[in-house]
Design a protein around this motif. Structure first.
Motif, PDB file in Angstrom:
ATOM      1  N   PRO A 149      14.507   8.900  31.954  1.00  0.00           N
ATOM      2  CA  PRO A 149      15.923   9.062  32.031  1.00  0.00           C
ATOM      3  C   PRO A 149      16.739   9.977  31.015  1.00  0.00           C
ATOM      4  O   PRO A 149      15.960  10.417  29.854  1.00  0.00           O
ATOM      5  CB  PRO A 149      16.613   7.669  31.893  1.00  0.00           C
ATOM      6  N   VAL A 150      17.743  10.585  31.288  1.00  0.00           N
ATOM      7  CA  VAL A 150      18.613  11.295  30.578  1.00  0.00           C
ATOM      8  C   VAL A 150      19.846  10.423  30.491  1.00  0.00           C
ATOM      9  O   VAL A 150      20.637  10.264  31.346  1.00  0.00           O
ATOM     10  CB  VAL A 150      18.893  12.808  31.309  1.00  0.00           C
ATOM     11  N   ILE A 151      19.897  10.109  29.077  1.00  0.00           N
ATOM     12  CA  ILE A 151      21.121   9.435  28.666  1.00  0.00           C
ATOM     13  C   ILE A 151      21.457   9.946  27.273  1.00  0.00           C
ATOM     14  O   ILE A 151      20.933  10.005  26.159  1.00  0.00           O
ATOM     15  CB  ILE A 151      20.862   7.744  28.346  1.00  0.00           C
ATOM     16  N   SER A 152      22.667  10.816  27.349  1.00  0.00           N
ATOM     17  CA  SER A 152      22.986  11.715  26.315  1.00  0.00           C
ATOM     18  C   SER A 152      24.669  12.385  26.551  1.00  0.00           C
ATOM     19  O   SER A 152      25.216  12.286  27.530  1.00  0.00           O
ATOM     20  CB  SER A 152      22.076  12.767  26.619  1.00  0.00           C
ATOM     21  N   ILE A 205      29.501  12.403  28.623  1.00  0.00           N
ATOM     22  CA  ILE A 205      28.183  11.506  28.515  1.00  0.00           C
ATOM     23  C   ILE A 205      27.793  11.238  29.919  1.00  0.00           C
ATOM     24  O   ILE A 205      28.424  11.101  30.831  1.00  0.00           O
ATOM     25  CB  ILE A 205      28.376  10.065  27.649  1.00  0.00           C
ATOM     26  N   VAL A 206      26.236  11.514  30.052  1.00  0.00           N
ATOM     27  CA  VAL A 206      25.590  11.428  31.221  1.00  0.00           C
ATOM     28  C   VAL A 206      24.459  10.461  31.111  1.00  0.00           C
ATOM     29  O   VAL A 206      23.824  10.238  30.186  1.00  0.00           O
ATOM     30  CB  VAL A 206      25.066  12.752  32.069  1.00  0.00           C
ATOM     31  N   ASP A 214      26.895   2.593  22.370  1.00  0.00           N
ATOM     32  CA  ASP A 214      26.408   3.387  21.010  1.00  0.00           C
ATOM     33  C   ASP A 214      26.753   4.896  21.037  1.00  0.00           C
ATOM     34  O   ASP A 214      27.467   5.435  20.021  1.00  0.00           O
ATOM     35  CB  ASP A 214      25.032   3.347  20.785  1.00  0.00           C
ATOM     36  N   LEU A 215      26.753   5.597  22.038  1.00  0.00           N
ATOM     37  CA  LEU A 215      26.946   7.037  21.957  1.00  0.00           C
ATOM     38  C   LEU A 215      28.709   7.268  22.140  1.00  0.00           C
ATOM     39  O   LEU A 215      29.022   7.879  21.560  1.00  0.00           O
ATOM     40  CB  LEU A 215      26.584   7.703  23.210  1.00  0.00           C
ATOM     41  N   VAL A 216      29.265   6.378  22.649  1.00  0.00           N
ATOM     42  CA  VAL A 216      30.687   6.410  22.739  1.00  0.00           C
ATOM     43  C   VAL A 216      31.468   6.206  21.465  1.00  0.00           C
ATOM     44  O   VAL A 216      32.047   6.837  21.101  1.00  0.00           O
ATOM     45  CB  VAL A 216      31.333   5.627  24.067  1.00  0.00           C
TER      46      VAL A 216
END
Length: 381
Positions: free
Chosen positions: A321-324, A332-333, A354-356
């Protein structure tokens, strides 16, 4: 009418719902999930629902392991059963893959997966109707099993809503709103707007066309996956999930005293339009099912096909997967789950949170990728 939120999540499938849940768990409650139909109404409801940590990619094994902990504590976390059944998971390989299996098991144990090699006699006890002669080695995950992706998405959604998030069904996002090189919100199909400094795109098989107008090329191909339900003609209620890497199939118990069969031979993929595809197995696949199940499980002499359905996978070139974050600030996708999305969904939600909040993964077992064609997007490898 312009509304405001801290975070808008586009898509109310299991990943979008998990992201809303994880954000609210970390105190970000001004969240809007915009789902064009109903929660879990897309490919989430088509998931075969297998729960396993058996991955050759350590970060995926770690994500599945962390996700398993949520499934095991579902009644404590969500207050009710979400359909997880801890039947165990067994995988069998031929002689040429024994060394690879053992290396994979060691790598999985290094990130906390409870897994071990077992002998054929143990697998015969678990699956007495199977022909195990073609296998040279087996791995066993006692904590694996299967679940219900639709129920799980609903549980994430209800929990997020109870914590203050809004889950809007029948609310289709038409466009992103940009302010220069950063996202500033979304425009709904009905003309409404939601202003937000962060937008998470969790639209699964629809991700590539949704992001293409903004210069973001997610390398996703959509493939149809067929599932067949079998009346076994025998009691298999206590059997574990069986992943057969010799004849490339998987099978597990299903509600109604049935078995669920899927083909894991990925050499010939069936490209599909996610808005227009045949929602049943074709004749060739039914014949393949009969052949594979008949060969592997000769003890199920009275088995018969009872029904079938089909769904679609959003497949990346490496099946990861792409989580980025993206090249658009605040966007973010999470996409390209390639059939892995259900079992890792709790971890996906937490990684998005975490990314947010932090701009990076908080789990050292899930580092940013350093190789491959998706370096600019991917945080899992």
């Amino acid at each position: 009418m312009i509304e405001t939120a801290d975070v808008v999540i586009v898509g109310g499938g299991i990943e979008g719902a998990a992201a809303a849940w994880a954000l609210t768990q970390r105190g970000v409650t001004d969240v809007v999930v915009a789902e064009r139909n109903t929660v879990g109404s897309g490919m989430t409801g088509k998931s075969s629902g297998i729960v396993r940590c058996h991955y050759g990619v350590s970060s995926l094994a770690a994500m599945a392991s962390a996700g398993l902990e949520v499934f095991e504590k579902a009644e404590e976390i969500f207050g009710h059963d979400i359909g997880f059944r801890q039947s165990g998971y067994v995988v069998g390989v031929g002689e040429q893959n024994v060394d690879a299996l053992r290396k994979t098991l060691a790598a999985q144990r290094a990130v906390g997966v409870q897994t071990e090699e077992v002998d054929a006699a143990e697998v015969a006890r678990l699956w007495p109707t199977a022909d195990l002669n073609p296998f040279a080695a087996f791995a066993w995950e006692p904590r694996g099993g299967y679940g219900d992706a639709y129920q799980t998405a609903q549980a994430f959604s209800v929990s997020a809503r109870a914590a203050g998030a809004q889950v809007r069904q029948g609310s289709e996002v038409a466009d992103l709103i940009l302010d220069g090189e950063r996202v500033s919100g979304v425009r709904l199909r009905d003309g409404g707007e939601i202003s937000a400094s962060t937008v998470v795109v969790a639209t699964g098989v629809w991700t590539k066309p949704f992001l293409a107008p903004y210069g973001i090329d997610i390398p996703i191909d959509v493939h149809r996956e067929q599932i067949v339900l079998i009346s076994p003609g025998a009691d298999v209620s206590g059997a574990p999930v069986f992943s057969d890497l010799v004849s490339l199939q998987y099978i597990r118990p299903e509600s109604g005293a049935q078995l669920l069969f899927g083909n894991s031979d990925l050499h010939a993929l069936d490209a599909a339009d996610p808005d227009c595809y045949t929602n049943r197995a074709d004749d060739a696949f039914l014949e393949l099912t009969a052949e594979k199940v008949g060969d592997r499980f000769p003890g199920l002499a009275d088995a018969a096909i009872s029904s079938s359905y089909a769904g679609c996978y959003d497949v990346t070139p490496d099946w990861n997967p792409v989580i980025s974050a993206t090249g658009i600030d605040g966007l973010i996708v999470a996409a390209g789950f390639s059939g892995h999305g259900f079992k890792i969904a709790p971890s996906v939600g937490r990684l998005i949170a975490d990314l947010v909040i932090d701009g990076r993964s908080a789990d050292p077992r899930i580092p940013r990728a350093t190789s491959g064609s998706l370096d600019s997007l991917r945080v899992t490898c």
